[in-house]
Design an enzyme around this catalytic site. Structure first.
Site: not given
Length: 479
Positions: A41, A82, A226, A284
Protein backbone atom coordinates in the site's frame (compact mmCIF):
# COMPACT_ATOMS: atom_id res chain seq x y z
CA UNK A 1 11.14 -19.32 -4.18
CA UNK A 2 9.70 -22.75 -3.29
CA UNK A 3 9.57 -21.79 0.39
CA UNK A 4 7.66 -18.59 -0.40
CA UNK A 5 5.12 -20.54 -2.48
CA UNK A 6 4.70 -23.06 0.34
CA UNK A 7 4.19 -20.17 2.76
CA UNK A 8 1.47 -18.68 0.55
CA UNK A 9 -0.10 -22.11 0.24
CA UNK A 10 -0.47 -22.50 3.99
CA UNK A 11 -1.98 -19.06 4.58
CA UNK A 12 -5.40 -18.08 3.18
CA UNK A 13 -5.92 -14.54 4.57
CA UNK A 14 -3.65 -12.03 2.83
CA UNK A 15 -1.29 -9.39 4.24
CA UNK A 16 -1.22 -5.76 3.09
CA UNK A 17 1.83 -3.71 4.13
CA UNK A 18 2.00 0.08 3.95
CA UNK A 19 5.26 1.38 2.52
CA UNK A 20 7.12 4.31 4.06
CA UNK A 21 10.55 5.47 5.17
CA UNK A 22 11.07 2.33 7.28
CA UNK A 23 10.44 -0.05 4.40
CA UNK A 24 10.84 1.34 0.90
CA UNK A 25 14.50 0.45 0.41
CA UNK A 26 14.96 -2.55 -1.95
CA UNK A 27 16.61 -4.83 0.66
CA UNK A 28 13.72 -4.31 3.10
CA UNK A 29 11.15 -4.82 0.33
CA UNK A 30 12.74 -8.18 -0.47
CA UNK A 31 12.51 -9.17 3.20
CA UNK A 32 8.88 -8.07 3.43
CA UNK A 33 7.88 -10.22 0.46
CA UNK A 34 9.79 -13.18 1.89
CA UNK A 35 8.00 -12.63 5.21
CA UNK A 36 4.61 -12.88 3.50
CA UNK A 37 3.41 -9.56 2.02
CA UNK A 38 0.81 -10.00 -0.74
CA UNK A 39 -0.09 -6.34 -1.39
CA UNK A 40 1.92 -3.14 -0.97
CA UNK A 41 0.00 0.00 0.00
CA UNK A 42 1.22 3.47 -0.96
CA UNK A 43 -0.56 6.44 0.62
CA UNK A 44 -0.76 9.30 -1.90
CA UNK A 45 -1.38 11.75 0.95
CA UNK A 46 2.32 11.62 1.84
CA UNK A 47 4.02 11.95 -1.55
CA UNK A 48 3.65 13.47 -5.02
CA UNK A 49 3.42 11.48 -8.27
CA UNK A 50 7.04 12.41 -9.00
CA UNK A 51 8.15 11.03 -5.63
CA UNK A 52 5.99 7.95 -6.12
CA UNK A 53 7.46 6.88 -9.45
CA UNK A 54 10.72 5.42 -8.07
CA UNK A 55 8.80 3.82 -5.18
CA UNK A 56 6.48 1.98 -7.59
CA UNK A 57 9.46 0.96 -9.73
CA UNK A 58 11.17 -0.50 -6.66
CA UNK A 59 8.00 -2.38 -5.67
CA UNK A 60 7.68 -3.91 -9.14
CA UNK A 61 11.36 -4.86 -9.18
CA UNK A 62 11.08 -6.55 -5.77
CA UNK A 63 8.06 -8.57 -6.94
CA UNK A 64 9.96 -9.62 -10.08
CA UNK A 65 12.93 -10.77 -7.99
CA UNK A 66 10.59 -12.84 -5.79
CA UNK A 67 8.77 -14.31 -8.79
CA UNK A 68 5.39 -13.61 -7.19
CA UNK A 69 2.40 -11.52 -8.30
CA UNK A 70 2.28 -8.63 -5.81
CA UNK A 71 -0.44 -5.97 -6.06
CA UNK A 72 -0.06 -2.25 -5.34
CA UNK A 73 -2.85 -0.37 -3.56
CA UNK A 74 -2.66 3.42 -3.84
CA UNK A 75 -4.82 5.41 -1.43
CA UNK A 76 -6.17 8.71 -2.69
CA UNK A 77 -5.46 11.59 -0.32
CA UNK A 78 -8.99 13.03 -0.66
CA UNK A 79 -10.20 15.46 1.97
CA UNK A 80 -8.88 14.95 5.47
CA UNK A 81 -8.22 17.79 7.93
CA UNK A 82 -4.69 17.71 9.27
CA UNK A 83 -2.59 19.65 11.70
CA UNK A 84 0.03 21.97 10.29
CA UNK A 85 3.69 21.07 9.77
CA UNK A 86 6.20 20.79 12.58
CA UNK A 87 9.64 22.31 12.40
CA UNK A 88 11.97 20.31 14.59
CA UNK A 89 11.26 17.46 16.99
CA UNK A 90 7.81 16.36 18.13
CA UNK A 91 6.49 17.69 21.42
CA UNK A 92 3.99 16.48 23.99
CA UNK A 93 0.64 18.04 24.85
CA UNK A 94 0.06 17.82 28.61
CA UNK A 95 -3.32 17.01 30.10
CA UNK A 96 -5.37 19.98 31.39
CA UNK A 97 -3.20 22.57 29.65
CA UNK A 98 -4.71 25.08 27.19
CA UNK A 99 -3.77 25.45 23.54
CA UNK A 100 -4.88 27.84 20.78
CA UNK A 101 -6.43 26.34 17.64
CA UNK A 102 -6.11 28.38 14.44
CA UNK A 103 -7.06 27.76 10.80
CA UNK A 104 -4.24 27.35 8.30
CA UNK A 105 -0.96 25.52 7.96
CA UNK A 106 1.44 27.46 10.12
CA UNK A 107 4.06 25.47 12.05
CA UNK A 108 2.90 23.85 15.29
CA UNK A 109 4.02 24.79 18.77
CA UNK A 110 3.03 23.63 22.28
CA UNK A 111 0.90 26.77 22.66
CA UNK A 112 -0.62 26.93 19.18
CA UNK A 113 -1.96 24.22 16.83
CA UNK A 114 -3.09 24.90 13.27
CA UNK A 115 -5.70 22.88 11.33
CA UNK A 116 -5.58 23.18 7.55
CA UNK A 117 -9.38 23.19 7.09
CA UNK A 118 -10.74 26.69 7.74
CA UNK A 119 -14.34 25.57 7.11
CA UNK A 120 -14.09 22.95 9.84
CA UNK A 121 -12.50 25.33 12.34
CA UNK A 122 -15.27 27.88 11.64
CA UNK A 123 -17.93 25.28 12.61
CA UNK A 124 -16.42 24.50 16.01
CA UNK A 125 -18.14 25.72 19.15
CA UNK A 126 -17.54 25.28 22.90
CA UNK A 127 -18.04 21.64 23.83
CA UNK A 128 -16.85 20.18 20.54
CA UNK A 129 -14.20 17.47 20.87
CA UNK A 130 -11.14 17.58 18.59
CA UNK A 131 -9.44 14.22 18.05
CA UNK A 132 -5.91 14.04 16.66
CA UNK A 133 -3.93 11.01 15.44
CA UNK A 134 -6.83 8.52 15.31
CA UNK A 135 -8.14 9.79 18.64
CA UNK A 136 -4.98 9.24 20.66
CA UNK A 137 -5.02 12.95 21.53
CA UNK A 138 -8.27 14.63 22.59
CA UNK A 139 -9.04 18.32 23.07
CA UNK A 140 -12.28 20.07 24.00
CA UNK A 141 -13.16 23.56 22.76
CA UNK A 142 -13.78 26.00 25.62
CA UNK A 143 -14.15 29.36 23.87
CA UNK A 144 -13.77 31.27 20.62
CA UNK A 145 -12.07 34.59 19.92
CA UNK A 146 -12.54 35.56 16.28
CA UNK A 147 -10.99 32.86 14.08
CA UNK A 148 -9.10 31.32 17.00
CA UNK A 149 -10.27 28.73 19.54
CA UNK A 150 -9.12 28.01 23.06
CA UNK A 151 -9.12 24.27 23.81
CA UNK A 152 -8.25 22.23 26.86
CA UNK A 153 -6.23 19.03 26.56
CA UNK A 154 -8.35 16.11 27.82
CA UNK A 155 -5.97 13.39 26.68
CA UNK A 156 -2.40 14.34 25.98
CA UNK A 157 0.16 12.79 23.71
CA UNK A 158 3.02 13.29 21.33
CA UNK A 159 2.33 15.76 18.51
CA UNK A 160 3.92 15.39 15.09
CA UNK A 161 3.34 17.36 11.91
CA UNK A 162 0.47 16.67 9.50
CA UNK A 163 -1.54 14.42 11.79
CA UNK A 164 -5.16 13.66 10.99
CA UNK A 165 -7.94 15.58 12.75
CA UNK A 166 -11.55 14.52 13.38
CA UNK A 167 -14.47 16.20 15.16
CA UNK A 168 -17.25 13.74 16.10
CA UNK A 169 -20.72 15.13 15.48
CA UNK A 170 -19.59 17.75 12.95
CA UNK A 171 -20.59 16.82 9.40
CA UNK A 172 -17.61 16.72 7.09
CA UNK A 173 -17.44 18.10 3.58
CA UNK A 174 -19.31 16.28 0.80
CA UNK A 175 -17.11 13.88 -1.14
CA UNK A 176 -15.25 15.66 -3.92
CA UNK A 177 -12.15 14.93 -5.92
CA UNK A 178 -9.38 17.51 -5.90
CA UNK A 179 -7.00 18.15 -8.77
CA UNK A 180 -4.43 16.23 -6.75
CA UNK A 181 -6.78 13.22 -6.56
CA UNK A 182 -7.32 13.38 -10.32
CA UNK A 183 -3.56 13.40 -10.86
CA UNK A 184 -3.20 10.39 -8.56
CA UNK A 185 -5.91 8.50 -10.48
CA UNK A 186 -4.05 9.26 -13.70
CA UNK A 187 -0.84 8.03 -12.06
CA UNK A 188 -2.53 4.74 -11.13
CA UNK A 189 -3.68 4.30 -14.72
CA UNK A 190 -0.27 5.15 -16.17
CA UNK A 191 1.56 2.67 -13.93
CA UNK A 192 -1.14 -0.02 -14.12
CA UNK A 193 -1.65 -0.09 -10.36
CA UNK A 194 -3.99 -2.86 -9.28
CA UNK A 195 -6.09 -1.05 -6.65
CA UNK A 196 -7.11 2.50 -5.75
CA UNK A 197 -8.28 3.16 -2.20
CA UNK A 198 -11.08 5.74 -2.26
CA UNK A 199 -11.00 7.69 1.00
CA UNK A 200 -13.98 9.17 2.86
CA UNK A 201 -16.63 7.54 0.68
CA UNK A 202 -20.18 8.61 1.54
CA UNK A 203 -22.16 6.66 -1.08
CA UNK A 204 -22.02 4.74 -4.38
CA UNK A 205 -21.92 7.92 -6.50
CA UNK A 206 -18.48 8.72 -5.06
CA UNK A 207 -17.11 5.48 -6.49
CA UNK A 208 -18.79 6.08 -9.84
CA UNK A 209 -17.06 9.45 -10.13
CA UNK A 210 -13.64 7.89 -9.47
CA UNK A 211 -14.32 5.05 -11.90
CA UNK A 212 -15.33 7.49 -14.64
CA UNK A 213 -12.04 9.39 -14.34
CA UNK A 214 -10.09 6.12 -14.20
CA UNK A 215 -11.72 4.92 -17.43
CA UNK A 216 -10.97 8.24 -19.13
CA UNK A 217 -7.32 7.62 -18.26
CA UNK A 218 -7.44 4.05 -19.57
CA UNK A 219 -6.84 2.47 -16.14
CA UNK A 220 -7.99 -0.96 -14.98
CA UNK A 221 -7.45 -0.57 -11.24
CA UNK A 222 -10.12 -2.00 -8.96
CA UNK A 223 -11.65 0.36 -6.41
CA UNK A 224 -11.42 -0.17 -2.65
CA UNK A 225 -14.09 1.76 -0.75
CA UNK A 226 -12.64 2.88 2.57
CA UNK A 227 -15.38 2.85 5.19
CA UNK A 228 -14.42 5.75 7.46
CA UNK A 229 -17.60 7.77 7.97
CA UNK A 230 -21.01 7.01 9.52
CA UNK A 231 -22.67 7.88 6.20
CA UNK A 232 -20.67 5.11 4.51
CA UNK A 233 -21.64 2.60 7.17
CA UNK A 234 -25.31 3.48 6.71
CA UNK A 235 -25.02 2.90 2.94
CA UNK A 236 -22.69 -0.12 3.13
CA UNK A 237 -24.75 -2.42 0.87
CA UNK A 238 -25.07 0.20 -1.86
CA UNK A 239 -21.35 0.97 -1.61
CA UNK A 240 -20.40 -2.73 -1.71
CA UNK A 241 -22.51 -3.19 -4.84
CA UNK A 242 -20.54 -0.44 -6.62
CA UNK A 243 -17.04 -1.19 -5.28
CA UNK A 244 -14.52 -3.94 -5.99
CA UNK A 245 -13.36 -4.27 -2.35
CA UNK A 246 -14.01 -2.58 0.99
CA UNK A 247 -11.66 -1.53 3.76
CA UNK A 248 -12.68 -1.31 7.41
CA UNK A 249 -10.64 1.83 8.11
CA UNK A 250 -10.84 1.64 11.88
CA UNK A 251 -8.70 4.72 12.50
CA UNK A 252 -11.12 7.32 11.16
CA UNK A 253 -14.21 5.16 11.71
CA UNK A 254 -13.15 4.68 15.31
CA UNK A 255 -13.15 8.42 16.02
CA UNK A 256 -16.54 8.95 14.39
CA UNK A 257 -18.22 6.08 16.26
CA UNK A 258 -18.11 5.23 19.96
CA UNK A 259 -15.26 2.71 20.43
CA UNK A 260 -17.61 -0.05 21.57
CA UNK A 261 -19.49 0.11 18.24
CA UNK A 262 -16.42 -0.42 16.02
CA UNK A 263 -16.20 -4.25 16.43
CA UNK A 264 -19.88 -4.60 15.47
CA UNK A 265 -19.35 -2.34 12.45
CA UNK A 266 -16.36 -4.45 11.42
CA UNK A 267 -18.37 -7.67 11.53
CA UNK A 268 -21.18 -6.07 9.55
CA UNK A 269 -18.86 -4.75 6.81
CA UNK A 270 -17.14 -8.13 6.42
CA UNK A 271 -20.49 -9.90 6.21
CA UNK A 272 -21.76 -7.53 3.49
CA UNK A 273 -18.52 -7.90 1.52
CA UNK A 274 -18.84 -11.69 1.65
CA UNK A 275 -22.44 -11.46 0.50
CA UNK A 276 -21.42 -9.40 -2.54
CA UNK A 277 -18.36 -11.52 -3.30
CA UNK A 278 -15.79 -8.72 -2.90
CA UNK A 279 -12.64 -8.70 -0.74
CA UNK A 280 -12.60 -7.04 2.68
CA UNK A 281 -9.51 -5.49 4.31
CA UNK A 282 -9.20 -4.85 8.05
CA UNK A 283 -6.95 -1.87 8.77
CA UNK A 284 -5.47 0.26 11.56
CA UNK A 285 -3.66 -0.66 14.78
CA UNK A 286 -3.62 -4.39 14.16
CA UNK A 287 -0.12 -4.74 15.60
CA UNK A 288 0.35 -1.10 16.62
CA UNK A 289 2.70 -1.81 19.52
CA UNK A 290 5.19 -3.28 17.04
CA UNK A 291 5.98 0.20 15.77
CA UNK A 292 8.25 0.49 18.81
CA UNK A 293 8.68 -3.03 20.21
CA UNK A 294 9.57 -6.39 18.62
CA UNK A 295 6.52 -8.36 19.84
CA UNK A 296 2.81 -7.44 19.94
CA UNK A 297 0.43 -7.35 22.87
CA UNK A 298 -1.78 -10.37 23.50
CA UNK A 299 -4.83 -8.22 22.73
CA UNK A 300 -3.40 -7.40 19.29
CA UNK A 301 -2.78 -11.08 18.59
CA UNK A 302 -6.43 -11.79 19.45
CA UNK A 303 -7.54 -8.91 17.20
CA UNK A 304 -5.72 -10.39 14.20
CA UNK A 305 -7.03 -13.89 14.93
CA UNK A 306 -10.62 -12.67 15.29
CA UNK A 307 -10.44 -10.85 11.94
CA UNK A 308 -9.37 -14.13 10.35
CA UNK A 309 -12.26 -15.99 11.97
CA UNK A 310 -14.73 -13.33 10.84
CA UNK A 311 -13.76 -14.13 7.24
CA UNK A 312 -11.73 -11.05 6.26
CA UNK A 313 -9.79 -11.43 3.02
CA UNK A 314 -6.82 -9.33 4.08
CA UNK A 315 -5.28 -7.69 7.14
CA UNK A 316 -3.34 -4.47 6.81
CA UNK A 317 -0.29 -3.09 8.56
CA UNK A 318 0.03 0.72 8.57
CA UNK A 319 2.56 2.49 10.78
CA UNK A 320 4.01 -0.91 11.71
CA UNK A 321 5.65 -1.23 8.29
CA UNK A 322 5.66 2.41 7.09
CA UNK A 323 7.48 4.11 9.98
CA UNK A 324 7.92 1.44 12.65
CA UNK A 325 11.15 0.07 14.02
CA UNK A 326 10.31 -3.57 13.19
CA UNK A 327 8.60 -3.70 9.77
CA UNK A 328 9.78 -7.17 8.78
CA UNK A 329 9.09 -8.63 12.22
CA UNK A 330 5.55 -7.21 12.10
CA UNK A 331 4.82 -9.03 8.82
CA UNK A 332 6.39 -12.24 10.13
CA UNK A 333 4.26 -12.03 13.28
CA UNK A 334 1.06 -11.39 11.36
CA UNK A 335 1.82 -14.37 9.11
CA UNK A 336 2.38 -16.61 12.13
CA UNK A 337 -0.87 -15.54 13.80
CA UNK A 338 -2.91 -16.09 10.64
CA UNK A 339 -1.42 -19.52 9.96
CA UNK A 340 -1.90 -20.68 13.56
CA UNK A 341 -5.52 -19.51 13.54
CA UNK A 342 -6.37 -21.06 10.17
CA UNK A 343 -4.84 -24.41 11.17
CA UNK A 344 -7.16 -24.70 14.15
CA UNK A 345 -10.40 -22.97 13.13
CA UNK A 346 -12.34 -22.06 9.99
CA UNK A 347 -13.72 -18.65 9.00
CA UNK A 348 -17.39 -17.78 9.14
CA UNK A 349 -19.48 -19.29 6.30
CA UNK A 350 -20.92 -17.18 3.50
CA UNK A 351 -24.26 -15.58 4.53
CA UNK A 352 -26.97 -18.16 3.95
CA UNK A 353 -29.48 -15.68 2.59
CA UNK A 354 -27.22 -14.90 -0.39
CA UNK A 355 -27.90 -17.34 -3.22
CA UNK A 356 -25.67 -17.67 -6.32
CA UNK A 357 -26.78 -15.22 -9.03
CA UNK A 358 -24.61 -16.39 -11.95
CA UNK A 359 -23.64 -19.72 -13.49
CA UNK A 360 -20.07 -19.10 -12.32
CA UNK A 361 -21.28 -18.63 -8.73
CA UNK A 362 -23.27 -21.87 -8.90
CA UNK A 363 -20.27 -23.75 -10.34
CA UNK A 364 -18.04 -22.27 -7.61
CA UNK A 365 -20.40 -23.41 -4.86
CA UNK A 366 -20.62 -26.89 -6.41
CA UNK A 367 -16.82 -27.18 -6.61
CA UNK A 368 -16.53 -26.11 -2.97
CA UNK A 369 -19.11 -28.68 -1.86
CA UNK A 370 -17.33 -31.40 -3.83
CA UNK A 371 -13.96 -30.56 -2.27
CA UNK A 372 -15.51 -30.46 1.18
CA UNK A 373 -17.30 -33.81 0.83
CA UNK A 374 -14.49 -35.70 -0.93
CA UNK A 375 -11.18 -35.01 0.80
CA UNK A 376 -9.22 -36.63 -2.04
CA UNK A 377 -9.67 -33.30 -3.86
CA UNK A 378 -6.54 -31.36 -2.93
CA UNK A 379 -7.01 -28.26 -5.06
CA UNK A 380 -9.58 -26.16 -6.87
CA UNK A 381 -8.14 -24.69 -10.08
CA UNK A 382 -10.09 -21.71 -11.43
CA UNK A 383 -9.22 -20.80 -15.02
CA UNK A 384 -10.18 -17.15 -15.33
CA UNK A 385 -9.70 -14.19 -17.65
CA UNK A 386 -11.07 -11.42 -15.42
CA UNK A 387 -10.66 -13.00 -11.98
CA UNK A 388 -14.43 -13.21 -11.40
CA UNK A 389 -14.63 -17.01 -11.27
CA UNK A 390 -11.72 -17.25 -8.84
CA UNK A 391 -13.31 -14.64 -6.54
CA UNK A 392 -16.57 -16.58 -6.58
CA UNK A 393 -14.71 -19.69 -5.42
CA UNK A 394 -12.94 -17.71 -2.67
CA UNK A 395 -16.28 -16.31 -1.51
CA UNK A 396 -17.31 -19.85 -0.51
CA UNK A 397 -14.17 -20.29 1.67
CA UNK A 398 -13.39 -23.85 0.50
CA UNK A 399 -11.25 -26.27 2.51
CA UNK A 400 -9.12 -26.99 -0.56
CA UNK A 401 -6.63 -24.32 -1.66
CA UNK A 402 -7.49 -22.27 -4.77
CA UNK A 403 -5.14 -21.89 -7.72
CA UNK A 404 -6.24 -19.16 -10.13
CA UNK A 405 -4.78 -19.51 -13.63
CA UNK A 406 -5.06 -16.49 -15.91
CA UNK A 407 -3.37 -15.12 -19.02
CA UNK A 408 -3.51 -11.54 -17.74
CA UNK A 409 -0.62 -10.58 -15.39
CA UNK A 410 -2.61 -7.66 -13.95
CA UNK A 411 -5.51 -9.95 -13.04
CA UNK A 412 -3.03 -12.29 -11.34
CA UNK A 413 -1.71 -9.39 -9.26
CA UNK A 414 -5.24 -8.24 -8.39
CA UNK A 415 -6.10 -11.74 -7.17
CA UNK A 416 -3.20 -11.60 -4.70
CA UNK A 417 -5.56 -9.63 -2.40
CA UNK A 418 -8.30 -12.29 -2.41
CA UNK A 419 -8.62 -14.88 0.35
CA UNK A 420 -7.12 -18.30 -0.35
CA UNK A 421 -6.05 -17.65 -3.95
CA UNK A 422 -2.60 -18.44 -5.31
CA UNK A 423 -2.51 -16.72 -8.73
CA UNK A 424 -0.55 -18.00 -11.73
CA UNK A 425 -0.13 -16.03 -14.97
CA UNK A 426 0.37 -17.81 -18.31
CA UNK A 427 1.57 -16.12 -21.53
CA UNK A 428 -1.65 -17.14 -23.33
CA UNK A 429 -4.51 -19.63 -23.13
CA UNK A 430 -4.87 -22.78 -25.22
CA UNK A 431 -7.67 -22.78 -27.77
CA UNK A 432 -9.76 -25.77 -26.68
CA UNK A 433 -11.27 -26.57 -23.30
CA UNK A 434 -9.37 -29.85 -22.93
CA UNK A 435 -6.06 -28.23 -23.89
CA UNK A 436 -6.75 -25.37 -21.49
CA UNK A 437 -7.32 -27.74 -18.56
CA UNK A 438 -4.13 -29.65 -19.40
CA UNK A 439 -2.24 -26.36 -19.70
CA UNK A 440 -3.49 -25.20 -16.29
CA UNK A 441 -2.66 -28.55 -14.70
CA UNK A 442 0.86 -28.41 -16.09
CA UNK A 443 1.38 -24.86 -14.84
CA UNK A 444 0.18 -25.81 -11.34
CA UNK A 445 2.51 -28.82 -11.24
CA UNK A 446 5.48 -26.84 -12.57
CA UNK A 447 4.98 -24.14 -9.92
CA UNK A 448 5.19 -26.70 -7.11
CA UNK A 449 1.71 -25.83 -5.87
CA UNK A 450 0.33 -29.32 -6.61
CA UNK A 451 1.87 -32.75 -6.99
CA UNK A 452 1.37 -35.46 -9.55
CA UNK A 453 -1.32 -37.89 -8.38
CA UNK A 454 -3.38 -35.25 -6.54
CA UNK A 455 -7.03 -34.85 -7.46
CA UNK A 456 -8.18 -31.39 -8.51
CA UNK A 457 -11.41 -29.72 -9.55
CA UNK A 458 -11.08 -27.43 -12.58
CA UNK A 459 -13.51 -24.61 -13.32
CA UNK A 460 -13.52 -23.10 -16.79
CA UNK A 461 -15.72 -22.21 -19.76
CA UNK A 462 -16.32 -24.24 -22.90
CA UNK A 463 -16.52 -21.06 -24.97
CA UNK A 464 -14.90 -17.63 -24.89
CA UNK A 465 -17.00 -14.90 -23.30
CA UNK A 466 -15.73 -11.31 -23.12
CA UNK A 467 -17.76 -10.58 -20.00
CA UNK A 468 -16.98 -12.13 -16.59
CA UNK A 469 -19.21 -14.66 -14.88
CA UNK A 470 -19.63 -17.20 -17.70
CA UNK A 471 -17.72 -20.20 -16.36
CA UNK A 472 -19.90 -23.18 -17.18
CA UNK A 473 -17.70 -26.28 -16.80
CA UNK A 474 -16.58 -28.27 -13.77
CA UNK A 475 -14.00 -30.97 -14.46
CA UNK A 476 -12.59 -33.46 -11.91
CA UNK A 477 -9.32 -35.16 -12.72
CA UNK A 478 -6.20 -36.68 -11.23
CA UNK A 479 -3.03 -34.74 -11.95
Amino acid sequence: MAEERASCWRRRAKIVATIGPASWSPPVLDQLIAAGVDVFRVNAAHNSPEERRPIVADLRAAADRAGRPIAILQDLASWKPRTGPLEGDSFRLIRDTRVRIVPGSEPLSPERLSIDDAELVAQLRPGHRILISDGLIELVVESRAGDELIARVLRGGQIRGRQGVAVPGVLGRPFRLSERDRADIAFAAEHELEYIGVSFVTGPDDLRSVRAILRECGGRARLVAKIERPEALAAIREIARESDAVMVARGDLGVQLPPEEVPIAQKRIIRVARAFGIPSIIATQMLESMTTQPIPTRAEVSDVANAVLEGADALMLSAETATGQYPVEAVEMMHRIIVATEQQLTPAPVPEEEEPTTIAATIARTATDLARRWRAVRTIVAITRSGFTAREVARERPVAPIVAVTCDPMVARQLSLVWGIVPLALPSFAETSEELIEQAAGAARASGLVRGGDHAVFITSLRYFPEPGHADTLHLRQL
